[in-house]
Design a protein around this motif. Structure first.
Motif, PDB file in Angstrom:
ATOM      1  N   ALA A 125       0.855  -1.190   0.000  1.00  0.00           N
ATOM      2  CA  ALA A 125       0.000   0.000   0.000  1.00  0.00           C
ATOM      3  C   ALA A 125       0.886   1.233   0.000  1.00  0.00           C
ATOM      4  O   ALA A 125       2.054   1.188   0.420  1.00  0.00           O
ATOM      5  N   SER A 126       0.329   2.326  -0.459  1.00  0.00           N
ATOM      6  CA  SER A 126       1.075   3.580  -0.481  1.00  0.00           C
ATOM      7  C   SER A 126       1.341   4.091   0.928  1.00  0.00           C
ATOM      8  O   SER A 126       2.276   4.873   1.134  1.00  0.00           O
ATOM      9  N   PHE A 127       0.538   3.638   1.899  1.00  0.00           N
ATOM     10  CA  PHE A 127       0.688   4.128   3.274  1.00  0.00           C
ATOM     11  C   PHE A 127       1.463   3.156   4.171  1.00  0.00           C
ATOM     12  O   PHE A 127       1.465   3.314   5.394  1.00  0.00           O
ATOM     13  N   LEU A 128       2.141   2.178   3.576  1.00  0.00           N
ATOM     14  CA  LEU A 128       3.089   1.393   4.347  1.00  0.00           C
ATOM     15  C   LEU A 128       4.449   2.082   4.303  1.00  0.00           C
ATOM     16  O   LEU A 128       4.818   2.703   3.300  1.00  0.00           O
ATOM     17  N   ASP A 129       5.201   1.972   5.372  1.00  0.00           N
ATOM     18  CA  ASP A 129       6.471   2.690   5.535  1.00  0.00           C
ATOM     19  C   ASP A 129       7.475   2.235   4.471  1.00  0.00           C
ATOM     20  O   ASP A 129       7.964   1.106   4.508  1.00  0.00           O
TER      21      ASP A 129
END
Length: 412
Positions: free
Chosen positions: A300-304
């Protein structure tokens, strides 16, 4: 009889070849067709699916008006290919009145969750009745011109894979209308273990209609027996059920599906990882839809981004018209080389949650509960429990289920 004998061929099972648009950084494995590579038992005897044992069930269909519950996997194998069971039965002058289509449709082209419409089959002209649209259970009106219902669909042995819910509702409708049900058994590629959280009664629905574990280790024929005998049909009804069993099969036998069972399960690895990565369906994480590696990666784009070396960009493709994180760079993990799993793994969903930069957007709580079958799993992950600690809470329910399961097994 000579014509019938031609169908009693040895079943040749091949690795599946797939091709769809998506990422091209490498090619998916397990995608090479081999027409000379049968899956054999330890005794070197090829598996024979129920559909191939025509002489065992043709008498139940002759002179009857037949309804068929089928999709693209409903085939009879021959030495040099296969024929769809509907085409084969029509060639034998069986009076098929209609075909009932599950999720993904009769020809298997619809996205997951996409409503399937009624219509006509372009090849045979038969009426197609959707069981994944406004109706999920055949009505009495739809069954009034049917004497017997034949069910033949390839399952993958995961509770939230909706074909077993369709089976249960078809059995229930047939029991209510005094119509016999004939189930042609097929192997379960995830039959070699039982694991996962057990569905709680308060959360039952189309993604899990009964209180079974996430992975239940039974063929669809064995599961039909359990449904019937455990009183899981409405009002404790029982269907007039006949199962045509597999031959030369055992639960531990590795089975490579010759036809993808749904658009986003393209190969053996995806099917084997589906019980674990399917939990991402109740989150906002992409699990490979929109790529050629469905259920073989997550991101996902919001994983570090500092915690992951792997990235990809999902785009609309066959089986996923609008994938999660569409056209966004997703940071995550590639699991396409993972060895065959023998358990449900939580390490990837725990890893993704731990490395989410915005945990408030991680879970789709309603969807996750429906997939997990319980609210507890989300609470356990959010509470920081380890995989071992969470799995320890499943063991009592798993033990109880295994004791029930023993009564209905047809194979070792």
């Amino acid at each position: 009889m000579a014509f019938l004998s031609s169908f009693k061929s040895t079943v040749f099972l091949w690795f599946l070849i797939v091709s769809s648009c998506g990422n091209t950084e490498k090619q998916p494995k397990n995608n090479t067709v081999s027409q000379n590579n049968p899956i054999e038992t330890p005794q070197n005897k090829p598996i024979i699916v129920g559909a191939n044992s025509i002489d065992e069930y043709i008498g139940m269909l002759q002179g009857k008006k037949v309804g068929v519950v089928a999709n693209l996997t409903s085939v009879i194998f021959k030495k040099n290919g296969h024929t769809h069971i509907v085409d084969s039965l029509l060639a034998l002058d069986i009076d098929i009145k209609k075909v009932f289509a599950p999720e993904h449709g009769f020809r298997g082209q619809a996205d997951a969750g996409e409503k399937v419409k009624d219509g006509l089959d372009t090849k045979t002209g038969l009426p197609l009745i959707s069981l994944y649209g406004k109706n999920r259970k055949p009505s009495s009106a739809l069954l009034k011109d049917v004497d017997v219902v034949l069910f033949d669909i390839q399952d993958v042995g995961v509770r939230f894979y909706t074909y077993i819910a369709t089976l249960q509702l078809v059995m229930e409708a047939c029991a209510e209308n005094n119509i016999p049900v004939l189930v042609l058994d097929r192997p379960n590629p995830n039959a070699h273990y039982v694991d996962g959280p057990t569905m709680e009664k308060e959360h039952t629905g189309f993604l899990g209609m009964t209180t079974i574990p996430l992975v239940y280790g039974m063929t669809i024929g064995e599961y039909a027996k359990m449904i019937n005998e455990e009183g899981w049909l409405a009002d404790n009804a029982k269907a007039d059920l006949t199962i045509i069993p597999l031959k030369n099969y055992s639960h531990d036998l590795e089975y490579s599906l010759p036809i993808r069972p749904s658009p986003n399960l393209p190969n053996d690895t995806a099917i084997n990882l589906y019980p674990s990565l399917g939990l991402f369906e109740g989150t906002n994480i992409n699990a490979g839809r929109g790529t050629e590696f469905q259920f073989q990666r997550y991101g996902a784009s919001f994983l570090d981004s500092t915690q992951y070396h792997f990235k990809y960009r999902p785009k609309p493709n066959f089986g996923s018209k609008s994938p999660k994180e569409n056209d966004k760079v997703c940071y995550g993990a590639d699991l396409s080389e993972i060895p065959r799993m023998k358990e449900v793994s939580l390490r990837w969903i725990i890893d993704a949650y731990t490395n989410s930069t915005d945990k408030s957007k991680f879970f789709n709580t309603s969807g996750f509960t429906k997939h997990a079958g319980t609210e507890k799993l989300q609470q356990q992950i959010e509470g920081g429990m380890s995989e071992a600690e969470i799995k320890a809470t499943w063991q009592s329910d798993l033990g109880n289920f295994k004791n029930i399961r023993k009564k209905y097994l047809l194979y070792e």
